[in-house]
Design an enzyme around this catalytic site. Structure first.
Site, PDB file in Angstrom:
ATOM      1  N   ASP A   1       0.852  -1.189   0.000  1.00 21.92           N
ATOM      2  CA  ASP A   1       0.000   0.000   0.000  1.00 21.92           C
ATOM      3  C   ASP A   1       0.886   1.238   0.000  1.00 21.92           C
ATOM      4  O   ASP A   1       1.943   1.254   0.648  1.00 21.92           O
ATOM      5  CB  ASP A   1      -0.916   0.004   1.229  1.00 21.92           C
ATOM      6  CG  ASP A   1      -2.152   0.866   1.018  1.00 21.92           C
ATOM      7  OD1 ASP A   1      -3.243   0.301   0.819  1.00 21.92           O
ATOM      8  OD2 ASP A   1      -2.027   2.114   1.040  1.00 21.92           O
TER       9      ASP A   1
ATOM     10  N   THR B   1     -13.484  -4.035  -8.115  1.00 13.69           N
ATOM     11  CA  THR B   1     -14.693  -4.051  -8.932  1.00 13.69           C
ATOM     12  C   THR B   1     -14.538  -3.043 -10.060  1.00 13.69           C
ATOM     13  O   THR B   1     -14.396  -1.846  -9.812  1.00 13.69           O
ATOM     14  CB  THR B   1     -15.923  -3.713  -8.078  1.00 13.69           C
ATOM     15  OG1 THR B   1     -16.044  -4.681  -7.032  1.00 13.69           O
ATOM     16  CG2 THR B   1     -17.187  -3.723  -8.915  1.00 13.69           C
TER      17      THR B   1
ATOM     18  N   PHE C   1     -16.679 -11.223  -3.603  1.00  9.90           N
ATOM     19  CA  PHE C   1     -18.082 -11.245  -3.186  1.00  9.90           C
ATOM     20  C   PHE C   1     -18.153 -11.269  -1.653  1.00  9.90           C
ATOM     21  O   PHE C   1     -18.863 -12.078  -1.058  1.00  9.90           O
ATOM     22  CB  PHE C   1     -18.790 -12.463  -3.769  1.00  9.90           C
ATOM     23  CG  PHE C   1     -18.732 -12.538  -5.270  1.00  9.90           C
ATOM     24  CD1 PHE C   1     -19.546 -11.743  -6.053  1.00  9.90           C
ATOM     25  CD2 PHE C   1     -17.834 -13.395  -5.901  1.00  9.90           C
ATOM     26  CE1 PHE C   1     -19.492 -11.807  -7.439  1.00  9.90           C
ATOM     27  CE2 PHE C   1     -17.779 -13.472  -7.287  1.00  9.90           C
ATOM     28  CZ  PHE C   1     -18.603 -12.673  -8.060  1.00  9.90           C
ATOM     29  N   LEU C   2     -17.389 -10.385  -1.027  1.00 10.58           N
ATOM     30  CA  LEU C   2     -17.298 -10.371   0.429  1.00 10.58           C
ATOM     31  C   LEU C   2     -18.352  -9.453   1.031  1.00 10.58           C
ATOM     32  O   LEU C   2     -18.529  -8.320   0.597  1.00 10.58           O
ATOM     33  CB  LEU C   2     -15.909  -9.897   0.877  1.00 10.58           C
ATOM     34  CG  LEU C   2     -14.713 -10.646   0.291  1.00 10.58           C
ATOM     35  CD1 LEU C   2     -13.417 -10.041   0.822  1.00 10.58           C
ATOM     36  CD2 LEU C   2     -14.791 -12.131   0.621  1.00 10.58           C
TER      37      LEU C   2
ATOM     38  N   GLU D   1     -19.280  -7.208   4.178  1.00  6.17           N
ATOM     39  CA  GLU D   1     -18.664  -6.595   5.349  1.00  6.17           C
ATOM     40  C   GLU D   1     -19.336  -7.153   6.601  1.00  6.17           C
ATOM     41  O   GLU D   1     -20.549  -7.270   6.682  1.00  6.17           O
ATOM     42  CB  GLU D   1     -18.802  -5.071   5.294  1.00  6.17           C
ATOM     43  CG  GLU D   1     -17.997  -4.457   4.164  1.00  6.17           C
ATOM     44  CD  GLU D   1     -17.953  -2.939   4.234  1.00  6.17           C
ATOM     45  OE1 GLU D   1     -17.870  -2.399   5.354  1.00  6.17           O
ATOM     46  OE2 GLU D   1     -17.995  -2.299   3.177  1.00  6.17           O
TER      47      GLU D   1
ATOM     48  N   GLY E   1     -36.264  -1.834   5.098  1.00  9.12           N
ATOM     49  CA  GLY E   1     -35.510  -0.917   5.944  1.00  9.12           C
ATOM     50  C   GLY E   1     -35.382   0.445   5.297  1.00  9.12           C
ATOM     51  O   GLY E   1     -36.166   0.810   4.413  1.00  9.12           O
TER      52      GLY E   1
ATOM     53  N   CYS F   1     -20.335  -0.835  -1.860  1.00  8.29           N
ATOM     54  CA  CYS F   1     -20.528  -1.542  -3.135  1.00  8.29           C
ATOM     55  C   CYS F   1     -21.786  -1.139  -3.884  1.00  8.29           C
ATOM     56  O   CYS F   1     -21.711  -0.641  -5.007  1.00  8.29           O
ATOM     57  CB  CYS F   1     -20.541  -3.050  -2.881  1.00  8.29           C
ATOM     58  SG  CYS F   1     -18.962  -3.712  -2.310  1.00  8.29           S
TER      59      CYS F   1
END
Length: 433
Positions: free
Chosen positions: A30, A122, A152-153, A155, A256, A263
């Protein structure tokens, strides 16, 4: 295998750490010196359950390292993953690919021997083609392949998602690169995780199509919730009734205040921009984006209405600020629009979130940030639950009632039932019931 992860944000750090836990030798790179220093000191730049312990274990085992030196991190790698940010570009909504392309150029200048460059970020359709061109231009003699491997995580559940995925998508035009990717994910063989190998552009589109579909499910049930309120139906029962149909499924059918996060908002917008570029309108997704944006402020107005349509000079206690529980992510959180709507109407807001306070303070001014839920509730004219953290699911309602000026509860996540809250002596407002 030797794996390098370019970008040590949410996707890069979780993915790199899980690869190390599989037994691979992983270097996370990084450019942010401060972030790398914190990681070297064992401090996580993000909140994700279980991540700190997993990082510590793999660092101690010598399988996971952190550096700012991209050239050093890349030179001996078998696979280099690009996991940098692709935020919405200011002004036009397209995905900002400048970080991806800058990383590709630096990777091209650093690789040696056959290397697979993997786009984990992405990205819109065709990005892999441009990455391939950039690397080829930076290193005309380099031997490499470019693969799309979307993440496809979720959070709050990212480690489990990575280790027990529904599917692994590999978009490749190069059989050698495909073989390398199979070796990278070989430790998941025992979990029987299906590997779907496609063309590169197909893999890029799978990610956007998946997120757009989930955003559509959320927005669909939110509009059904509005109808339920008008006709006297219960959206929770409607959700269950349709979700038990295995063609539909129960996930992402919880009414909701709208979707947010890192994302769905940017990916639906990027998909729309791509569709415009290729003259293939996505009318359903267009409606989803518009409805979701309107809904967030509508939830603020719902709170105002529950308080008698006048909140000027009144105080609202808001519990939950992040876009979902088990994260500190405030990006496009519905709480932002809800609070701003309340403030615009003249209300004072006291707020508490278990993990999102530091990020919220950067985005929301003139909010009284509290150390716990009951401190936020004390002296308020109403309580609004905006994010469904577990610790808000069993509030002491005798205590809550004694702390509030008036027993008004607005539950934007339907974590309580109308009967139990009415029995506790509250004026209760929920979603779609």
């Amino acid at each position: 295998m030797r794996i390098t992860m370019i970008g040590s944000g949410y996707v890069g750090l979780v993915s790199g750490t899980c690869f190390a836990d599989f037994g691979h030798d992983v270097v996370c790179v990084d450019k942010d010196q401060g972030k790398i220093e914190r990681l070297l000191a064992g401090k996580m730049p993000i909140y994700e359950p279980g991540l700190e312990d997993l990082v510590a274990r793999n660092v101690q085992a010598g399988r996971l390292r952190f550096t700012t030196d991209l050239k050093e991190g890349v030179k001996d790698a078998d696979a280099v993953f690009i996991a940098v940010g692709t935020p919405s570009r200011r002004g036009d909504g397209h995905a900002d690919l400048s970080y991806v392309y800058a990383a590709a150029k630096e990777i091209g200048e650093a690789i040696s021997g056959y290397t697979v460059i993997v786009t984990k970020s992405t990205v819109p359709v065709g990005t892999g083609d441009e990455v391939e061109r950039i690397i080829g231009e930076a290193a005309p003699d380099a031997d490499f392949g470019v693969v799309s491997n979307p993440e496809f995580l979720r959070e709050g559940a990212a480690i489990d998602d990575f280790k027990r995925p529904d599917r692994i998508v590999i978009g490749s035009e190069d059989e050698r690169a495909t073989d390398v990717m199979r070796q990278v994910y070989r430790p998941l063989y025992l979990n029987a995780a299906p590997i779907l190998v496609t063309r590169r552009r197909t893999a890029e589109l799978i990610k956007y199509a998946g997120n757009a579909f989930l955003a559509t499910k959320i927005t669909f049930i939110n509009e059904i919730a509005d109808l339920c309120e008008k006709v006297g139906a219960d959206v929770k029962d409607v959700s269950r009734g349709i979700g038990l149909d295995n063609r539909i499924g129960s996930k992402f059918l919880h009414a909701g205040p709208g979707y947010g996060g890192s994302c769905f908002p940017k990916d639906t917008l990027a998909l729309l921009k791509t569709s415009q570029d290729y003259d293939a309108p996505q009318r359903i997704v267009e409606a989803v984006v518009a409805v979701n944006e309107n809904r967030k402020r509508a939830m603020g107005r719902k709170i105002v209405h529950a308080m008698g349509d006048d909140v000027r000079g009144k105080t609202v206690a808001v519990l939950g600020l992040t876009f979902k529980p088990n994260t500190d992510d405030m990006r496009d959180s519905p709480a932002i629009a809800v609070i701003q709507t309340l403030q615009d109407a003249g209300a004072t807001v006291k707020a508490y979130d278990p993990e999102g306070m530091e990020q919220a303070e950067k985005l929301l001014g003139d909010v009284v940030y509290c150390k716990g839920p009951y401190e936020a509730i004390e002296g308020a004219d109403a309580l609004a639950i905006v994010t469904e953290w577990d610790q808000f699911r069993a509030l002491d309602f005798d205590r809550v009632k004694s702390l509030l000026k008036t027993p008004v509860l607005i539950d934007l996540r339907n974590i309580y039932t109308p009967d139990e809250i009415a029995a506790a002596g509250f004026q209760y407002t929920s979603i779609g019931r």
